[in-house]
Design a protein around this motif. Structure first.
Motif, PDB file in Angstrom:
ATOM      1  N   UNK A 282       0.825  -1.213   0.000  1.00  0.00           N
ATOM      2  CA  UNK A 282       0.000   0.000   0.000  1.00  0.00           C
ATOM      3  C   UNK A 282       0.857   1.259   0.000  1.00  0.00           C
ATOM      4  N   UNK A 283       0.661   2.099  -0.997  1.00  0.00           N
ATOM      5  CA  UNK A 283       1.363   3.379  -1.067  1.00  0.00           C
ATOM      6  C   UNK A 283       0.733   4.377  -0.106  1.00  0.00           C
ATOM      7  N   UNK A 284       1.571   5.058   0.649  1.00  0.00           N
ATOM      8  CA  UNK A 284       1.063   6.058   1.592  1.00  0.00           C
ATOM      9  C   UNK A 284       2.186   6.994   2.019  1.00  0.00           C
ATOM     10  N   UNK A 285       1.930   8.289   1.949  1.00  0.00           N
ATOM     11  CA  UNK A 285       2.870   9.305   2.438  1.00  0.00           C
ATOM     12  C   UNK A 285       4.254   9.176   1.804  1.00  0.00           C
ATOM     13  N   UNK A 286       4.281   8.931   0.507  1.00  0.00           N
ATOM     14  CA  UNK A 286       5.539   8.896  -0.228  1.00  0.00           C
ATOM     15  C   UNK A 286       6.300   7.601  -0.113  1.00  0.00           C
ATOM     16  N   UNK A 291       6.712   1.333   5.887  1.00  0.00           N
ATOM     17  CA  UNK A 291       7.831   2.214   6.195  1.00  0.00           C
ATOM     18  C   UNK A 291       7.537   3.128   7.376  1.00  0.00           C
ATOM     19  N   UNK A 292       6.274   3.245   7.737  1.00  0.00           N
ATOM     20  CA  UNK A 292       5.910   4.058   8.893  1.00  0.00           C
ATOM     21  C   UNK A 292       6.185   3.262  10.166  1.00  0.00           C
ATOM     22  N   UNK A 293       6.959   3.843  11.067  1.00  0.00           N
ATOM     23  CA  UNK A 293       7.332   3.105  12.261  1.00  0.00           C
ATOM     24  C   UNK A 293       6.120   2.676  13.081  1.00  0.00           C
ATOM     25  N   UNK A 294       5.100   3.531  13.149  1.00  0.00           N
ATOM     26  CA  UNK A 294       3.901   3.183  13.906  1.00  0.00           C
ATOM     27  C   UNK A 294       3.252   1.927  13.338  1.00  0.00           C
TER      28      UNK A 294
END
Length: 399
Positions: A282-286, A291-294
């Protein structure tokens, strides 16, 4: 990921079961009608030899079956589990005649079994059962004048025949009711005796006075209520011993509670794997969601809890197979941890998927409905905590 040092043959069997569930059982499950017994699905479980294994496998094998089937087809898992739950008392406590009549039909999927313990006023408190097994009385002779009241009625028996009772009352939230072919029914034979006054009976569905109705529940498998209007039973229908039915119930639940946990672990693993695939793509925030630590930390927590629950389930099942003394406590811990974990994991998976997970037909929408009930049936989470505490204090007092 290998858990609890499973042997390669066990891991291969689990993989085979997942494939069978996806390729042969899932299509049959999709054709079933929610809230009703899917006899075609049960028959396929029989033809695959899985129902027969209910009577030849130990607790660990039962857990492996339930987890593997649940991963790909929760309906198949539940159909198998309900056959085992309803028929295990017959297998473990039935007479030769009872076993010969019913177990081959359960194994080949042509007879549907049900475990009838819960009542409107006695769900988690199984010792508070009110369904009455009233002894039939012989005709009472009139007492001669002045000799007091007639003697108390004796338990009736036909000449050279068995003792007889009439079942009167209600059962509620019974899986496979009212469509089962026979029921393992727990009734009170000794008033005011608590757990010591309950008897287990094998009651065919065609007994006069036995009726039922389906209940519209959140879970897609059939659940109903049963009404007993002086349903006749005899000593030939007793499972185990008279007034000792509570042992039959608890023995069955001690076996199946870890495997309820296995069912939950299978759902949690399916939700976790779906989440891994979704967050990786899923693409999200570039970048990607992963890739988001949360997000990555949330996924790690889901995996941690799922594996911990799996280990506890396998440990409890192995303890049961070894006839360990602490089986009740271990079984309660396994069911409690695994069902609560599955609720957490599925909920987290829904959150990470977003709105798409709430769409009818999505895997997580299905799991979200399925995952709630195991925290209640076969002893709610609060009951499991009570069992655990009771076992802990009993052990402390024995030192």
């Amino acid at each position: 990921m290998t858990a609890f040092s499973l042997e390669p043959a066990q891991l291969a069997w689990c993989a085979e079961l997942r494939t069978l569930a996806a390729e042969r059982l899932r299509p049959l499950a999709d054709k079933g009608e929610p809230g009703h017994v899917n006899r075609a699905l049960v028959a396929e479980l029989g033809s695959l030899g899985l129902l027969g294994r209910l009577f030849t496998s130990g607790a660990l094998d039962l857990c492996l079956m339930r987890e593997s089937l649940a991963y790909a087809c929760t309906e198949a898992e539940t159909a198998l589990a309900l056959q085992g739950l309803g028929a295990h008392p017959v297998h473990a406590h039935g007479t030769q005649e009872q076993r010969a009549r019913w177990l081959p039909r359960v194994a080949d999927g042509t007879a549907i079994a049900a475990f009838a313990l819960s009542e409107p006023g006695a769900g988690s408190d199984a010792a508070a059962l009110e369904l009455r097994a009233e002894p039939e009385s012989r005709a009472e002779p009139e007492s001669p004048q002045g000799e007091g009241p007639p003697a108390a009625p004796a338990l009736a028996a036909a000449p050279d025949g068995p003792a007889r009772w009439r079942l009167t009352g209600e059962k509620c939230w019974i899986s496979n009711a009212p469509e089962a072919d026979f029921y393992t029914v727990f009734a009170r034979t000794a008033p005011s005796a608590g757990a010591r006054g309950v008897t287990a009976f094998l009651v065919p569905a065609d007994r006069p006075g036995l009726t039922g109705r389906g209940l519209d529940m959140l879970s897609p498998h059939p659940i109903g209520a049963l009404d007993f209007d002086a349903v006749p039973v005899t000593a030939d229908d007793v499972l185990g011993a008279v007034d000792r039915g509570f042992r039959v119930a608890m023995g069955t639940l001690n076996l199946f509670r870890p495997s309820v946990g296995a069912f939950a672990v299978g759902m949690a693993q399916a939700a976790l794997d779906a989440t891994l695939a979704h967050t990786a793509g899923r693409d999200a925030f570039g970048g990607k969601l992963r890739d988001l630590q949360a997000v990555s930390h949330q996924v790690a927590e889901m995996a941690l809890r799922t594996e911990a629950a799996r280990l506890m389930v396998h440990a409890a099942a192995s303890a049961h197979d070894a006839d360990a003394p602490d089986v009740p406590g271990r079984s309660a811990m396994a069911k409690l941890l695994a069902t609560e974990t599955a609720q957490y994991v599925v909920d987290a998976a829904v959150q990470l998927h977003g709105a798409r997970a709430l769409q009818r037909g999505h895997l997580l929408e299905h799991l979200y409905r399925e995952v709630r009930a195991p925290r209640i049936y076969e002893g709610a989470s609060e009951v499991q905590r009570g069992i655990i505490a009771k076992e802990l204090y009993a052990r402390q007092e024995a030192r």
